[in-house]
Design an enzyme around this catalytic site. Sequence first.
Site, mmCIF file in Angstrom:
data_model
loop_
_atom_site.group_PDB
_atom_site.id
_atom_site.type_symbol
_atom_site.label_atom_id
_atom_site.label_comp_id
_atom_site.label_asym_id
_atom_site.label_seq_id
_atom_site.Cartn_x
_atom_site.Cartn_y
_atom_site.Cartn_z
ATOM 1 N N CYS A 66 0.819 -1.295 0.039
ATOM 2 C CA CYS A 66 -0.002 -0.141 -0.038
ATOM 3 C C CYS A 66 0.864 1.274 -0.031
ATOM 4 O O CYS A 66 0.656 2.130 -0.869
ATOM 5 C CB CYS A 66 -1.176 -0.110 0.855
ATOM 6 S SG CYS A 66 -2.186 -1.265 0.885
HETATM 7 C C1 UDX Z 1 -0.907 0.334 5.547
HETATM 8 C C2 UDX Z 1 -1.659 1.722 6.023
HETATM 9 O O1 UDX Z 1 -0.946 1.861 7.443
HETATM 10 C C3 UDX Z 1 -2.962 1.186 6.348
HETATM 11 O O2 UDX Z 1 -3.656 2.274 7.089
HETATM 12 C C4 UDX Z 1 -3.748 1.264 5.045
HETATM 13 O O3 UDX Z 1 -4.709 1.022 4.640
HETATM 14 C C5 UDX Z 1 -2.787 0.113 4.298
HETATM 15 O O4 UDX Z 1 -1.576 0.335 3.982
HETATM 16 P P1 UDX Z 1 0.369 -1.775 5.793
HETATM 17 O O5 UDX Z 1 0.775 -1.822 4.240
HETATM 18 O O6 UDX Z 1 -0.235 -3.100 6.238
HETATM 19 O O7 UDX Z 1 -0.593 -0.738 6.014
HETATM 20 O O8 UDX Z 1 1.764 -1.301 6.521
HETATM 21 P P2 UDX Z 1 2.187 -0.512 7.670
HETATM 22 O O9 UDX Z 1 1.917 -1.325 9.132
HETATM 23 O O10 UDX Z 1 1.459 1.088 7.701
HETATM 24 O O11 UDX Z 1 3.749 -0.297 7.428
HETATM 25 C C6 UDX Z 1 4.482 0.021 6.244
HETATM 26 C C7 UDX Z 1 5.767 -0.270 5.960
HETATM 27 O O12 UDX Z 1 6.243 0.852 7.023
HETATM 28 C C8 UDX Z 1 6.431 -1.471 6.787
HETATM 29 O O13 UDX Z 1 7.458 -1.964 5.921
HETATM 30 C C9 UDX Z 1 6.741 -1.139 8.021
HETATM 31 O O14 UDX Z 1 8.006 -1.797 8.523
HETATM 32 C C10 UDX Z 1 7.080 0.174 7.833
HETATM 33 N N1 UDX Z 1 7.066 1.398 8.961
HETATM 34 C C11 UDX Z 1 6.235 1.492 9.771
HETATM 35 C C12 UDX Z 1 8.661 1.743 9.477
HETATM 36 O O15 UDX Z 1 9.647 1.509 8.834
HETATM 37 N N2 UDX Z 1 8.473 2.549 10.666
HETATM 38 C C13 UDX Z 1 7.172 2.872 11.387
HETATM 39 O O16 UDX Z 1 7.568 3.664 12.231
HETATM 40 C C14 UDX Z 1 6.337 2.362 10.763
#
Ligand code: UDX
Length: 418
Positions: A261
């Site tokens: 996403c």
């Molecule tokens: C995301 C959105 O959070 C969600 O609201 C939307 O509808 C779909 O996309 P998701 O793809 O499941 O959800 O991932 P998310 O938990 O948001 O993490 C995305 C990426 O960011 C991951 O690779 C995670 O490791 C990274 N991340 C997240 C960080 O590097 N640091 C952080 O502080 C948070």
Amino acid sequence: MTKSGKKVISVIGLGVVGLTTAVGFALRGHRVIGIDIDPQKVRQINEKICPIYEEGLGKAIKNVEIIATTDHGQALDSDISFLCGGTPPKADGSIDLFYLEEPAKQLAEVLRMKKSYHLVVIRSTVVPGITEKVIIPILENSGEVGICINPEFLREGTALEDFVAPRRIVIGENDRRAGDILCNLYEGFGCPILRTDFKTAEMIKQASNAFLATRISFINEIGNTCKELGIDVYEVAKGMGYDERIGSEYLRAGIGFGGFCLPKDLTALVAKAKEVGSTPRILEEVLHLNREQPLRMLELLKRHIPSLKGKVIGILGLAFKPGTDDVRKTKAIDIVEALLDEGAQIKVYDPRAMPNFKKLFDNKIEYTSSDGVLTADAVLILTEWDEFNNLDYRNKIIIDGRRILKAKEARIYEGICW
Ligand code: UDX
């Protein structure tokens, strides 16, 4: 509608978002029909087997009654249809609407036979304008049809939790009747419900994901500077987070954001902004930083092993985050490609994502256990799985992209931003 006043809901497209929506409404007592073109997925759901690895869903699916089918005609028996098809990126970054448009066309055909009112809800993530320009024309000759857009904010790994206890519900509508029906469906969810026009709802979703991505690139940039100054960026983020204007979430520095996403929604928004003559400077830089960040792992590794040719490099973690087997846009892909270019031999381990990663890299790398990975000349940590806190890292060279505290015991330890 059922006798108890509950609705009959059809959910079209049973990926993470669709299946979570289906299970979530079934848990609330509605009758749910799940529709997908994949017969294997449909069979699994009917046998109460979760076709994707998603912990909460796997348990919940056993306790609900969902009728799954490949037949779009079954939507005729429902009051409300949720369109949940994925919107992957095209080569130019703009979104590919195939998995939303095709089911919408099939639904439009089916609804021509319906004599009573039907509500169609778009759950897929789209850029502003798509509901008006693409979806309404498809459905306009299908009888008495109301349309809403209801963006999802579901994180993989905790999708059902996010559905059951949302922070907000956004409803985009262009007529009161449609919006009221959807608003009633969400009664009792205990969070604010924001009702807007279509374009605003679409932009709320895009801007939310863009902002989360921006926070991650921001803290990574701060972290890169912190490392050179001998400052722990996690302490910095903690100190910042106490300020309610800032908040503490999405400030975990590391190798950058992956997954299906955040990356594609950001590129789609950049493409849309440019299409309308705007210059998305911040968003382009967020993407740029996110491309460069994982490559810092190699720079740090080379501080200790200057030439990687013929060296065995271990990787712990392939999924784009813990709690999922999803490897779409995982930073492990960029890092493995860069290591292969340098002539390194690679051993990898992930508790869930190895089968999916094999589809991308096959026999170019070795798939092994965590102990097998730890025999390598140096080890990179790319996903923060809990079990990586139970390994013995002493005598190893560890480059940590995800803050596994136990790894600090290594003979040589480098955190990416700390
Ligand atoms: C995301 C959105 O959070 C969600 O609201 C939307 O509808 C779909 O996309 P998701 O793809 O499941 O959800 O991932 P998310 O938990 O948001 O993490 C995305 C990426 O960011 C991951 O690779 C995670 O490791 C990274 N991340 C997240 C960080 O590097 N640091 C952080 O502080 C948070």
